[in-house]
Every structure is written in C-alpha cells, then in structure tokens.
Motif scaffolding. Structure first.
Motif, PDB file in Angstrom:
ATOM      1  N   LYS A  80       1.497   3.966 -10.986  1.00  9.19           N
ATOM      2  CA  LYS A  80       0.921   4.119  -9.859  1.00  9.19           C
ATOM      3  C   LYS A  80      -0.552   3.496  -9.631  1.00  9.19           C
ATOM      4  O   LYS A  80      -0.998   3.342  -8.079  1.00  9.19           O
ATOM      5  CB  LYS A  80       0.997   5.677  -9.384  1.00  9.19           C
ATOM      6  CG  LYS A  80       2.390   6.148  -8.963  1.00  9.19           C
ATOM      7  CD  LYS A  80       2.266   7.614  -8.715  1.00  9.19           C
ATOM      8  CE  LYS A  80       3.493   8.112  -7.998  1.00  9.19           C
ATOM      9  NZ  LYS A  80       3.458   9.633  -7.735  1.00  9.19           N
ATOM     10  N   LYS A  81      -1.180   3.424 -10.725  1.00 11.92           N
ATOM     11  CA  LYS A  81      -2.647   3.148 -10.648  1.00 11.92           C
ATOM     12  C   LYS A  81      -2.842   1.556 -10.364  1.00 11.92           C
ATOM     13  O   LYS A  81      -3.780   1.178  -9.737  1.00 11.92           O
ATOM     14  CB  LYS A  81      -3.162   3.512 -12.019  1.00 11.92           C
ATOM     15  CG  LYS A  81      -3.473   4.809 -11.911  1.00 11.92           C
ATOM     16  CD  LYS A  81      -4.189   5.276 -13.301  1.00 11.92           C
ATOM     17  CE  LYS A  81      -4.204   6.713 -13.600  1.00 11.92           C
ATOM     18  NZ  LYS A  81      -4.448   6.802 -15.026  1.00 11.92           N
ATOM     19  N   GLY A  84       0.266  -1.248  -5.272  1.00 15.35           N
ATOM     20  CA  GLY A  84      -0.102  -1.038  -3.843  1.00 15.35           C
ATOM     21  C   GLY A  84       1.228  -1.216  -2.970  1.00 15.35           C
ATOM     22  O   GLY A  84       2.037  -2.167  -3.293  1.00 15.35           O
ATOM     23  N   CYS A 109      -7.555   7.094  -3.280  1.00 11.98           N
ATOM     24  CA  CYS A 109      -7.074   6.535  -4.547  1.00 11.98           C
ATOM     25  C   CYS A 109      -8.269   6.407  -5.375  1.00 11.98           C
ATOM     26  O   CYS A 109      -8.537   5.675  -6.421  1.00 11.98           O
ATOM     27  CB  CYS A 109      -7.024   4.994  -4.293  1.00 11.98           C
ATOM     28  SG  CYS A 109      -5.584   4.781  -3.166  1.00 11.98           S
ATOM     29  N   HIS A 156      -7.158  -0.471  -2.592  1.00 15.69           N
ATOM     30  CA  HIS A 156      -7.850  -0.272  -3.990  1.00 15.69           C
ATOM     31  C   HIS A 156      -7.331  -1.476  -4.895  1.00 15.69           C
ATOM     32  O   HIS A 156      -7.578  -1.367  -5.993  1.00 15.69           O
ATOM     33  CB  HIS A 156      -7.059   0.894  -4.402  1.00 15.69           C
ATOM     34  CG  HIS A 156      -5.533   0.887  -4.483  1.00 15.69           C
ATOM     35  ND1 HIS A 156      -4.846   0.850  -3.335  1.00 15.69           N
ATOM     36  CD2 HIS A 156      -4.594   0.627  -5.562  1.00 15.69           C
ATOM     37  CE1 HIS A 156      -3.496   0.718  -3.680  1.00 15.69           C
ATOM     38  NE2 HIS A 156      -3.221   0.866  -5.071  1.00 15.69           N
TER      39      HIS A 156
ATOM     40  N   MET B 263       0.694   7.531  -4.112  1.00 15.87           N
ATOM     41  CA  MET B 263      -0.671   7.201  -4.701  1.00 15.87           C
ATOM     42  C   MET B 263      -0.823   8.017  -6.109  1.00 15.87           C
ATOM     43  O   MET B 263       0.169   8.885  -6.407  1.00 15.87           O
ATOM     44  CB  MET B 263      -1.550   7.771  -3.690  1.00 15.87           C
ATOM     45  CG  MET B 263      -1.962   6.815  -2.729  1.00 15.87           C
ATOM     46  SD  MET B 263      -2.980   7.602  -1.550  1.00 15.87           S
ATOM     47  CE  MET B 263      -3.129   6.294  -0.330  1.00 15.87           C
TER      48      MET B 263
END
Ligand code: ATP
Ligand code: MG
Lengths: 251, 426
Positions: A80-81, A84, A109, A156, B263
C-alpha cells in the motif's frame, strides 16, 4: 525481484459472491518495472476486478501476486505504501474544494505542511487546475473531476500507479493533458498500469499490453513485438477485434 | 494523529457546508422539543391544574352549606356554579346539564341539613348529661339523617369521583364535630358555671407535608418541562442516524471509502473521526435543547428547566447517550445498502424504540407487559438516566447502570458493524 517483473501475477482466480461465472479465470502475467502497461479488454472483461485485487481492495480466490517483491497476502501494508490508485469512478468529496480534497488525501498518506502544499500546487498546475483549486468539486466539469481524481491517486508520488480508465468521458484537451502528464511521470520512473477501451490511445502510450476477455488473458507482451509477430495486422485495434470478436458484451 | 485530525477537519467541513443537514441536526430538534413540550404541557395542565366546574345548589343556607362551599372553593381545584345562563339551579336543571355532559359534578345540599346535625348533637349531648332521657339515638339517626345528593357524569374518572366524595365527607365531619363540640362546651360551662373559653380547631392538629423522593436534599418539582426536555433530547440524539448514515453510505457509494481503504492508514481512523464529530454534534444538540428548556420555554409561560445539582453526571449521561446514538447510526450505515433504506428503517426503529422507551408516553402509564418490554430500549436507558439527574437529583452513581447499558449497546453495535464489513468484503 528483477526489473523484468515488478509485478508478477500467477494463476489468479476470482468469482464474485452470487455469480456463477468466474470474473477471473487463471490470470497470469508479469509487468516489468518502468513500463506503461496497458490492460485492455471489452466491457466486463475483468480489468477493474484485476486492478482492485492488485491493490488489496478485493479478495482473490486463489493465485499469487507479488508486487515489488512483496507478497500480496503477507505484506499488503508495504504494498500500500508504494502504490497509488486512480479508480474508474470519480472518488472525491463533492462539498470540499479541490485543495481540501487533496490536503485531506495527502494527510491520510502521511504528508503534511509545506512539502504537501508544494506538491499540491505542482500537481494542480501541471493538470491546469490551479486557478479553480478553491472551488467546490461539485462545481467542476467532468474533465476537471477526472484530472483531480488523477492527482488524488498520485499525490504521494507512488512507485507504481494503477489507473482504471483515466480518460473515459472527457474531451481531447483534457485527454491530452492527462496522457502527456502520464508519459512525463513514467520518464521519472513511475510504473503505470492502465486500463482502457481506447486502443489508439493505448498504442500511443503503452510499451507492453495484455488483452483480457471473459476473465482470461488472450495475449501479453511488448506492444511492438506483438504487432510485428502478427504481421498480417497493422494495428492494435485489428489485433484486438481479431482476438475478442465482434459480439456485444453488455449481456 | 495527523490522520485523525485531518479526518475530523474533513467531517466538520462537510457538515458545515450542508445547510439542510445543519437544519436537521440543530434546528429540527429545537423545534421538536419546543412543540412537544408545549403540547404535552397543555394536556398536563388540563389534568392537573384546570379548575373543574361544579354545579352547587345549597337549600341549606346554613353552616354546613357554607362550609362545603368555602372548602371546595378554597381547595383551588373547583369552581362552583350556582346559576346557569342566569337561571337559578334546581334538581331538574342539574340533572339535565349533567346528562348533556355540560358539567361533570353536581352537589345538592338539602334544606335543614345543618339543623339535622344540630338536633342530633343536642340529643347526644343532652343524653350524655341527662340519664333520664330514654330516647334511642339510633331512632333519631334513622329518621332525620340529611342526604346530600351528588350527581356525577357517568364518564367521570373513578378516582376523581372518589376524591370529591372524600372532600365532602371531610367538610361534613368537621361541621358535625364542631356543632357537637359547641353543645358540649355549652353544657360544661353550665355545669362549671364559668365562661365558655374552650376553643375548637376545625383544622385538627395533624398537618401534611408533601415531599418528592429526590436525592441530595434537592427538590425539583416534576413538570412537563422536566419530563419532556430530556425525553425529546434523547429522541433527537438518536435521529442523528439520518445524516450520519447518509454520510457513511455516500462515502461508500462515491468511492472515497475505497480510496481510503487502499491507503496505508487504517479506515478505522476515518470512522473514529466520524464518530467523534457526531458525538460532539449530539452534545451541541443537547446543549441547544437545554437552552430551549431554560430560556425559550419559560418565555411561553412554562417552568424553567432545572438541571439538577450534578453537572458532571449530566455530562457523562449526555456523552454516553451520544455514543449509543452514533454507534447505532454506524451500524445502520454499514448494513444498509442505500440511504433510503437506512433512513426509513432507522427512523421507524427509533420511533418504535422511543415509544417503547417511554418518550411518548411515560413508562408507568403503560400496561404491565409493555413496561417489562420497555427496558430493552436504549432510549429508555438514556431517558431513565436523565430522569435520575433531572428529577431525582441523582449523582454519578445513580446513572452508572444506564451508562453501562448504553456503552455496552455501543460496543455491540460497532462490533456487528465491523463483522458485517468483513463479511461483505468483495
Ligand atoms: N461487485 C461485483 N459483484 C458481482 N459481479 C461483479 C462485480 N463487479 C464486477 N462484476 C462482474 O465481473 C465481471 C468483470 O467486471 P469488471 O468490472 O472487472 O470488468 P471491466 O473489464 O472493468 O469492465 P468495464 O470496461 O466495463 O469497466 C463482469 O461480468 C461484472 O459483471
Ligand atoms: Mg472497469
């Protein structure tokens, strides 16, 4: 993990609850790093299903997915990090301004302060939304919403960007702005996985593609070599129609 | 923390941009409490304070008639009418008027009633002092007892009838006692040949003091404001489910919930922020409703709302109720597939739970089995807690059971919502 397989999908199956037919039947393909990868197929082929599984939103029935060396089952948090997502439908708060939307998403984020502000300004400018950034999203046109929806997914600076039909329902101007921006982004090192019905657009943009229909991958690989190997066809659209047929998919 | 604050800020922005939503959240409850209290107050007064008109025909025109007249008028509950449309009353007219339902009670004091009492008293006293008199008291009684006629509307409440009868009996006894006492006093002064200065106190020497069973030596008189403001405040707080389920379902439908779930931060943070904001909204709602009770209702001649002595208990009770209302909304917002579904099921369920819980009609008026059922309603727990604070002057200890129930209900609701989300994950 090699550059050749940033994303590796093997034997993916998915049947929605209550459906008889599986939406995905034994899907396998790899996406090299630094690519713009096109996942192409008719309506209901399984494009959105595949993307939603890749980003961990939907559960898969079986199969393995590796993203940047992380297993989807074990390291979803790490995945997830670095990803996008730009969903197919506009996912924004209508009663917030563009800036408020982006600040909220940025904060979620983990971005904050001046850095976030600069990033927001940069993106708004690149997608020509800077002048209307203090307006409520509900006053936006379809094209403006699309562009903002795009920014919301890449604010992000993810390493991998999933785009589900980012250019649907918008005019040539907006489309051009978006496609130019994506190319720019890719040059800077972002891997883009993109779904679309627009084959000409895909042909312009993508370096590799996969064509999916009825939940199975029909063909997969580098776009130029594909076109060359099927020398009897001159362009992607002809290959596509040849593989998927002319039958309507709506029922 | 950044995520939490940012989510809270986002929720606040969404709420303040939604003008209709703000009206539902803040104005409607104020209007509701205002209207409901005014309506209930008028019926409350009719039962309690309105004077009842009694047709009064006094043929006696002597001590007994006077005493009854003064007694009834002095009680403050009755108004005596001796004429009707400028006509003097008679037994026939009284019968007609009651029969038509124009009045509920008629009283006829017979001619010579006081004299009957006097004769009997005289006889008793003289018998007591003169052993030669052989007249049988019982004979006198049987022949000469006077009869007061009481006419009642057949539709009158039994308890009311009884209380009128009791009052009349009291006045009559007092007069009889006084007359008898006077004769006795006269005899005594004859015998003792000294002036008669024995004094008869018709009020007796026992007094009554009315107290309400409240804690901590406070005495808040129950009235429609004390009952209605907390009742409708609890009701309105649960109606937060309309905007909150709307908010949750909208976020799910427009894809922002999906965005948030993808997220790295947990969606739980967003949900907690939502809950905190709406708990605060409930709190503001409650304060506004207190404002109505303390400032606006008194402008319309209603009593001022008394908050009771323990403000901390009140705060805890408000927050617990708000948490329960918010959790219930989160549950409905999670389970329902459309806002229409959530709003219609939600409002009907809150109305039913309100009716069960004693918001519309106090629990003690309900039939026995309904009273037993009423304790399953979270609105009842909220209401009882507020009653403890507002009416019985209770402190934190007195509300703990209700706080426990409300928090337990909240935990269960959120837990079910969480399980349901997992179950529905595609
Ligand atoms: N939530 C769902 N529940 C049940 N079936 C679904 C769900 N979402 C998609 N499907 C079915 O799964 C199949 C694949 O759908 P999917 O949305 O992945 O197609 P798609 O390639 O994205 O199509 P489009 O180009 O129209 O967006 C379709 O048959 C669709 O009807
Ligand atoms: Mg799709």
């Amino acid at each position: 993990m090699t550059k050749e397989s940033l994303i590796k999908i093997e034997k993916l199956f998915k049947t929605y609850k209550g459906d008889d037919e599986p939406a995905l039947k034994n899907i396998s393909f790899t996406i090299p790093g630094n690519e713009i990868f096109g996942l192409l197929g008719p309506n209901g082929a399984g494009k959105t299903t595949t993307l939603n599984i890749l980003c961990g939103y939907y559960k898969k029935d079986s199969g393995t997915v590796q993203i940047n060396g992380y297993s989807l089952d074990k390291n979803l948090k790490e995945i997830k990090k670095i990803i996008g997502v730009v969903p197919q439908d506009i996912a924004l708060y209508e009663t917030l301004t563009a800036r408020e939307n982006l600040r909220f998403i940025g904060n979620m984020c983990g971005m904050r302060g001046k850095k976030l502000n600069n990033r927001i300004n940069e993106c708004l400018e690149l997608l020509s939304l800077d002048k209307s950034s203090y307006r409520l999203v509900k006053t936006y046109s379809g094209g403006m919403k699309r562009r903002l929806n795009l920014i919301a997914g890449l604010l992000h600076e993810p390493k991998i960007l999933f785009l589900d039909e980012p250019t649907v329902g918008i005019d040539v101007q907006s489309r051009t702005v978006i496609l130019e921006y994506l190319k720019e982004l890719n040059k800077k090192g972002t891997t883009i996985i993109y779904t679309s019905h627009y084959l000409e657009e895909a042909e312009q943009l993508c370096s590799s593609i996969a064509i999916i229909d009825y939940g199975t991958i029909l063909i997969e690989g580098n776009l130029q070599s594909l076109i060359k190997s099927k020398s009897e066809y001159s362009d992607l659209e002809t290959i596509f129609l040849q593989l998927t047929g002319r039958k309507l998919r709506d029922n | 923390m950044l995520q939490l604050f940012s989510s809270i800020y986002k929720e606040i922005l969404i709420i303040i941009r939604d003008k209709a939503g703000i009206a539902i959240l803040f104005l409607m409850p104020m209007v509701l409490i205002f209207v409901m209290t005014l309506i209930q107050d008028s019926t409350f007064r009719k039962l309690d304070e309105a004077r009842l008109e009694i047709l009064f025909l006094d043929y006696d025109q002597d001590s007994l008639g006077m005493a009854i007249k003064q007694g009834l008028q002095g009680s403050g509950f009755f108004e005596l009418a001796t004429t009707y449309e400028n006509k003097f009353l008679d037994q026939e007219l009284i019968h007609q008027l009651l029969n038509k339902g124009k009045f509920q009670i008629g009283i006829i004091i017979p001619n010579g009633a006081t004299n009957t009492i006097r004769n009997k008293a005289e006889l008793i006293v003289s018998q007591a002092f003169d052993s030669n008199d052989s007249t049988n008291i019982n004979e006198v009684k049987a022949q000469d007892d006077a009869t007061i006629i009481l006419y009642f509307d057949p539709a009158i409440k039994n308890s009311f009838k009884q209380s009128v009868k009791n009052s009349l009996q009291n006045f009559t006894f007092a007069i009889e006692a006084k007359i008898t006492f006077d004769y006795l006093a006269e005899e005594f002064s004859d015998i003792l040949s000294s002036p008669n200065n024995i004094y008869f106190d018709p009020k007796g020497s026992i007094r009554f003091e009315e107290l309400y069973a409240t804690d901590e030596h406070t005495e808040i008189i129950p009235n429609s404001v004390q009952h209605n403001v907390p009742a409708w405040a609890v009701f309105a707080m649960f109606f937060i489910l309309i905007p909150l389920t709307g908010n949750i379902i909208k976020e799910r439908d427009n894809g922002t919930a999906m965005r948030l779930e993808i997220m790295p931060s947990s969606y739980l943070v967003v949900l907690i922020a939502k809950a905190l904001v709406y708990i605060f909204v409930c709190f503001i709602q409650f304060c506004l409703m207190l404002l109505v009770g303390m400032v606006f209702l008194p402008m319309f001649g209603l009593p001022v709302l008394e908050l009771g002595p323990n403000k901390m208990a009140l705060f805890i009770m408000v927050i617990s109720t708000a948490i329960a209302a918010t959790s219930y909304a989160i549950l409905l917002g999670t389970i329902a597939s459309t806002h229409e579904q959530a709003a219609s099921f939600g409002s009907v369920s809150v109305i039913v739970l309100a009716a069960l819980g004693g918001i519309w009609v106090p629990v003690f008026i309900m039939p026995g089995f309904m009273q037993a059922i009423s304790i399953v309603s979270p609105l009842n727990w909220g209401l009882e807690g507020f009653y403890n604070i507002f009416l019985r002057g209770g402190g934190i200890k007195s509300i703990l059971p209700f706080v426990g129930l409300l928090i337990g209900f909240s935990i269960i609701s959120v837990f079910i919502a969480y399980q349901f989300r997992r179950f529905r994950k595609v």
